[in-house]
Enzyme design. Structure first.
Site, mmCIF file in Angstrom:
data_model
loop_
_atom_site.group_PDB
_atom_site.id
_atom_site.type_symbol
_atom_site.label_atom_id
_atom_site.label_comp_id
_atom_site.label_asym_id
_atom_site.label_seq_id
_atom_site.Cartn_x
_atom_site.Cartn_y
_atom_site.Cartn_z
ATOM 1 N N ILE A 12 0.889 -1.293 0.057
ATOM 2 C CA ILE A 12 -0.048 0.031 -0.007
ATOM 3 C C ILE A 12 0.928 1.262 -0.036
ATOM 4 N N ASP A 31 11.906 2.414 5.876
ATOM 5 C CA ASP A 31 11.377 0.835 5.816
ATOM 6 C C ASP A 31 12.660 0.015 6.117
ATOM 7 N N SER A 124 -7.010 -1.290 10.372
ATOM 8 C CA SER A 124 -7.570 -2.235 9.636
ATOM 9 C C SER A 124 -9.042 -2.602 10.168
ATOM 10 N N THR A 126 -9.971 -5.391 10.567
ATOM 11 C CA THR A 126 -9.790 -6.422 11.710
ATOM 12 C C THR A 126 -9.949 -5.872 12.953
ATOM 13 N N TYR A 148 -2.241 -10.045 15.825
ATOM 14 C CA TYR A 148 -2.148 -8.731 14.805
ATOM 15 C C TYR A 148 -3.356 -7.776 14.683
ATOM 16 N N LYS A 152 -3.389 -3.878 16.308
ATOM 17 C CA LYS A 152 -3.865 -2.684 15.611
ATOM 18 C C LYS A 152 -5.021 -1.877 16.536
ATOM 19 N N ASN A 178 -10.542 -4.724 2.377
ATOM 20 C CA ASN A 178 -9.635 -5.432 1.699
ATOM 21 C C ASN A 178 -8.944 -4.965 0.554
ATOM 22 N N ASN A 197 -1.402 -15.819 1.656
ATOM 23 C CA ASN A 197 -2.567 -16.213 2.446
ATOM 24 C C ASN A 197 -3.890 -15.463 1.811
ATOM 25 N N ARG A 230 -16.752 -9.973 1.043
ATOM 26 C CA ARG A 230 -15.606 -9.010 1.552
ATOM 27 C C ARG A 230 -15.881 -7.949 0.763
ATOM 28 N N ARG A 291 -12.060 -21.484 6.841
ATOM 29 C CA ARG A 291 -10.718 -21.097 7.622
ATOM 30 C C ARG A 291 -11.030 -20.532 8.936
HETATM 31 P P1 NAD Z 1 3.483 -4.502 3.562
HETATM 32 O O1 NAD Z 1 3.977 -5.677 4.355
HETATM 33 O O2 NAD Z 1 3.561 -4.794 2.402
HETATM 34 O O3 NAD Z 1 3.961 -3.081 3.977
HETATM 35 C C1 NAD Z 1 4.386 -3.076 5.214
HETATM 36 C C2 NAD Z 1 5.875 -2.432 5.137
HETATM 37 O O4 NAD Z 1 6.381 -2.112 6.383
HETATM 38 C C3 NAD Z 1 6.852 -3.508 4.598
HETATM 39 O O5 NAD Z 1 7.738 -2.802 3.531
HETATM 40 C C4 NAD Z 1 7.915 -3.723 5.809
HETATM 41 O O6 NAD Z 1 9.116 -3.694 5.437
HETATM 42 C C5 NAD Z 1 7.745 -2.356 6.643
HETATM 43 N N1 NAD Z 1 8.082 -2.608 8.214
HETATM 44 C C6 NAD Z 1 7.356 -3.666 8.793
HETATM 45 N N2 NAD Z 1 7.927 -3.446 10.176
HETATM 46 C C7 NAD Z 1 8.862 -2.396 10.092
HETATM 47 C C8 NAD Z 1 9.762 -1.711 11.104
HETATM 48 N N3 NAD Z 1 9.871 -2.308 12.192
HETATM 49 N N4 NAD Z 1 10.422 -0.840 10.680
HETATM 50 C C9 NAD Z 1 10.548 -0.454 9.235
HETATM 51 N N5 NAD Z 1 9.632 -0.882 8.559
HETATM 52 C C10 NAD Z 1 9.069 -1.742 8.880
HETATM 53 O O7 NAD Z 1 1.954 -4.480 3.961
HETATM 54 P P2 NAD Z 1 0.860 -3.538 3.349
HETATM 55 O O8 NAD Z 1 -0.160 -4.465 2.781
HETATM 56 O O9 NAD Z 1 1.494 -2.447 2.537
HETATM 57 O O10 NAD Z 1 0.162 -3.003 4.503
HETATM 58 C C11 NAD Z 1 0.478 -1.549 4.966
HETATM 59 C C12 NAD Z 1 -0.304 -1.272 6.384
HETATM 60 O O11 NAD Z 1 -1.507 -1.437 6.132
HETATM 61 C C13 NAD Z 1 0.055 -2.274 7.636
HETATM 62 O O12 NAD Z 1 -0.042 -1.450 8.800
HETATM 63 C C14 NAD Z 1 -1.123 -3.092 7.369
HETATM 64 O O13 NAD Z 1 -1.236 -3.656 8.744
HETATM 65 C C15 NAD Z 1 -2.176 -2.352 6.977
HETATM 66 N N6 NAD Z 1 -3.348 -3.077 6.503
HETATM 67 C C16 NAD Z 1 -3.063 -3.670 5.371
HETATM 68 C C17 NAD Z 1 -4.245 -4.527 4.903
HETATM 69 C C18 NAD Z 1 -3.867 -5.418 3.629
HETATM 70 O O14 NAD Z 1 -4.798 -6.338 3.203
HETATM 71 N N7 NAD Z 1 -2.858 -5.439 2.838
HETATM 72 C C19 NAD Z 1 -5.550 -4.368 5.453
HETATM 73 C C20 NAD Z 1 -5.609 -3.673 6.468
HETATM 74 C C21 NAD Z 1 -4.405 -3.026 7.093
HETATM 75 C C1 UD1 Z 2 -7.457 -10.818 5.750
HETATM 76 C C2 UD1 Z 2 -6.842 -10.849 7.034
HETATM 77 C C3 UD1 Z 2 -7.410 -9.482 7.858
HETATM 78 C C4 UD1 Z 2 -7.013 -8.321 7.134
HETATM 79 C C5 UD1 Z 2 -7.470 -8.432 5.676
HETATM 80 C C6 UD1 Z 2 -7.243 -7.226 4.876
HETATM 81 C C7 UD1 Z 2 -6.552 -13.152 7.504
HETATM 82 C C8 UD1 Z 2 -7.090 -14.388 8.397
HETATM 83 N N1 UD1 Z 2 -7.285 -12.034 7.739
HETATM 84 O O1 UD1 Z 2 -8.802 -10.712 5.916
HETATM 85 O O2 UD1 Z 2 -6.625 -9.566 9.275
HETATM 86 O O3 UD1 Z 2 -7.520 -7.289 7.545
HETATM 87 O O4 UD1 Z 2 -7.193 -9.649 5.059
HETATM 88 O O5 UD1 Z 2 -6.987 -7.615 3.703
HETATM 89 O O6 UD1 Z 2 -5.455 -13.275 6.755
HETATM 90 N N2 UD1 Z 2 -10.328 -17.123 0.876
HETATM 91 C C9 UD1 Z 2 -10.435 -18.385 0.146
HETATM 92 N N3 UD1 Z 2 -9.281 -19.084 -0.416
HETATM 93 C C10 UD1 Z 2 -7.971 -18.612 -0.170
HETATM 94 C C11 UD1 Z 2 -7.954 -17.398 0.397
HETATM 95 C C12 UD1 Z 2 -8.845 -16.529 0.927
HETATM 96 O O7 UD1 Z 2 -11.440 -18.892 0.108
HETATM 97 O O8 UD1 Z 2 -7.144 -19.184 -0.427
HETATM 98 C C13 UD1 Z 2 -11.699 -16.435 1.160
HETATM 99 C C14 UD1 Z 2 -11.595 -16.233 2.817
HETATM 100 O O9 UD1 Z 2 -12.268 -17.253 3.341
HETATM 101 C C15 UD1 Z 2 -12.555 -15.030 2.732
HETATM 102 C C16 UD1 Z 2 -12.026 -14.209 1.327
HETATM 103 O O10 UD1 Z 2 -11.668 -15.031 0.487
HETATM 104 O O11 UD1 Z 2 -13.742 -15.218 2.556
HETATM 105 C C17 UD1 Z 2 -10.804 -13.031 1.386
HETATM 106 O O12 UD1 Z 2 -9.690 -13.490 2.243
HETATM 107 P P1 UD1 Z 2 -8.493 -12.732 2.495
HETATM 108 O O13 UD1 Z 2 -8.084 -12.163 1.043
HETATM 109 O O14 UD1 Z 2 -7.641 -13.680 3.093
HETATM 110 O O15 UD1 Z 2 -8.983 -11.698 3.331
HETATM 111 P P2 UD1 Z 2 -9.729 -11.661 4.729
HETATM 112 O O16 UD1 Z 2 -9.736 -12.984 5.482
HETATM 113 O O17 UD1 Z 2 -10.979 -10.785 4.772
#
Ligand code: NAD
Ligand code: UD1
Length: 336
Positions: A12, A31, A124, A126, A148, A152, A178, A197, A230, A291
């Protein structure tokens, strides 16, 4: 504005750095590359045509964090840096609390010391755990289901108290639903380590032939087609939401919380079918057990962000899948 983006090399973060640079801001990334590669930032620079500052620094190293504040002298911070793998957080909870919560405390302490009290924070959906009401509003109770998610919740509580103690803090807490998809150039996107995942990267890796078939977790949920629902949001919409949140911060201090989602839910099978249309072939899948920890349905009430930020996620599911697919097919091994 001079903006420091922690975790800016991640999924992101890279998209947000690009949006910030395109809006004319001066951006530097802090980072430790624990879950990302420098290459993502090189590609952001190529897209924006502007240099991006980079500090290879860990938030768990306060003297180094201080150095970044001294050298870059940011006016605002966007804080993405965190570990985010739910399963790993259950296995190694202390690592997650240490990295995410201590990292955030170190960041806030440095901000305070350098009198930079403007922060946009990545939270999140979450934090809502298993929601009682759908669509989910920001007032819903906070209760995570894994370390996790609790990290948050804790970080949100810390920010709430910081603002109570010193109302000059300007805080915007963004609860993402998501995030999926990629920049439409296909040059930056999500690059998960190992087997993904999450649904989108898993499906695109099946479509590109890296994985054999998708396992759909649960076909017996109380939803129209039995699979989980989602609120998928395009990562570029999300990135634009950050810019808007930053621009709309109250100059006199404030603490706002916003859901960033589309308000629209799609099932796993909706996503599979959308990908099949775009890729032009069948995505092999099987329906397996649910899951653990998953909820049937989760989508946002995005009304507060729409009203207060005048921001709305406009990109639809087809565009999310198209862009995710372009990124995956042009970069089958991610940034490697
Ligand atoms: P990401 O893992 O791609 O990016 C996170 C970055 O933080 C990475 O580049 C990592 O190297 C860096 N990092 C981690 N710990 C660090 C530390 N101690 N010092 C310096 N750098 C550090 O994840 P993302 O998907 O880009 O997510 C960004 C943020 O959004 C996170 O806080 C995550 O929890 C939150 N978030 C993500 C999702 C999602 O589905 N991707 C959903 C909800 C919230
Ligand atoms: C995941 C994280 C959640 C985070 C969110 C944001 C987990 C358990 N939860 O949520 O903490 O805030 O991402 O992006 O990782 N699915 C399948 N097969 C797969 C993968 C997923 O059927 O191989 C289904 C899941 O059951 C769900 C949907 O797809 O219904 C989305 O799953 P996923 O992308 O993992 O996101 P979340 O579970 O919503």
């Amino acid at each position: 504005m001079r903006i420091l983006v922690t975790g800016g090399a991640g999924y992101i973060g890279t998209h947000t750095c690009l949006v910030l640079q395109q809006a004319g801001h001066d951006v530097a990334v802090l980072d430790n590359l624990a879950n990302s590669k420098r290459e993502g930032l090189t590609r952001v620079e190529a897209l924006s045509g502007r240099p991006l500052g980079f500090y290879h620094v860990d938030l768990l190293d306060p003297p180094e964090v201080d150095r970044v504040f001294r050298e870059f002298a940011p006016e605002a911070v966007l804080h993405f840096a965190a570990l985010k793998a739910v399963g790993e957080s259950v296995q190694f909870p202390a690592k997650y609390y240490q990295n995410n919560v201590t990292g955030t405390l170190n960041l806030c302490a440095a901000m305070d010391r350098h009198a930079v009290r403007t922060l946009v924070f990545s939270s999140s959906a979450t934090v809502y755990g298993a929601p009682e009401e759908i669509p989910i509003r920001e007032e819903a109770p906070l209760r995570a289901t894994n370390p996790y998610g609790w990290s948050k919740v804790m970080m949100e509580l810390i920010l709430t108290d910081l603002h109570r103690a010193d109302p000059t803090w300007r805080l915007s807490v963004l609860r993402y639903f998501n995030p999926v998809g990629a920049h439409q150039s296909g040059t930056i996107g999500e690059d998960p380590t190992g087997i993904p995942n999450n649904l989108f990267p898993y499906v695109t890796q099946v479509a590109v032939g890296k994985l054999d078939n998708l396992q759909i977790f649960g076909g017996d949920y109380p939803t129209a087609d039995g699979t989980g629902i989602r609120d998928y949001i395009h990562v570029v919409d999300l990135a634009e939401g950050h810019l808007r949140a930053l621009e709309r911060l109250d100059p006199n201090g404030g603490h706002q919380i916003y859901n960033l989602g589309t308000g629209r839910g799609y099932s796993v099978l909706d996503v599979v079918r959308a990908f099949e249309r775009i890729v032009g072939r069948a995505i092999p899948y099987e329906i397996v057990d649910r899951r653990s920890g998953d909820v049937a349905e989760c989508y946002a009430d995005p009304g507060r962000a729409r009203t207060a930020l005048q921001w709305e996620a406009g990109r639809d599911l087809d565009q999310m899948c198209e862009d995710a697919w372009r990124w995956q097919s042009q970069n089958p091994s991610g940034y490697a």
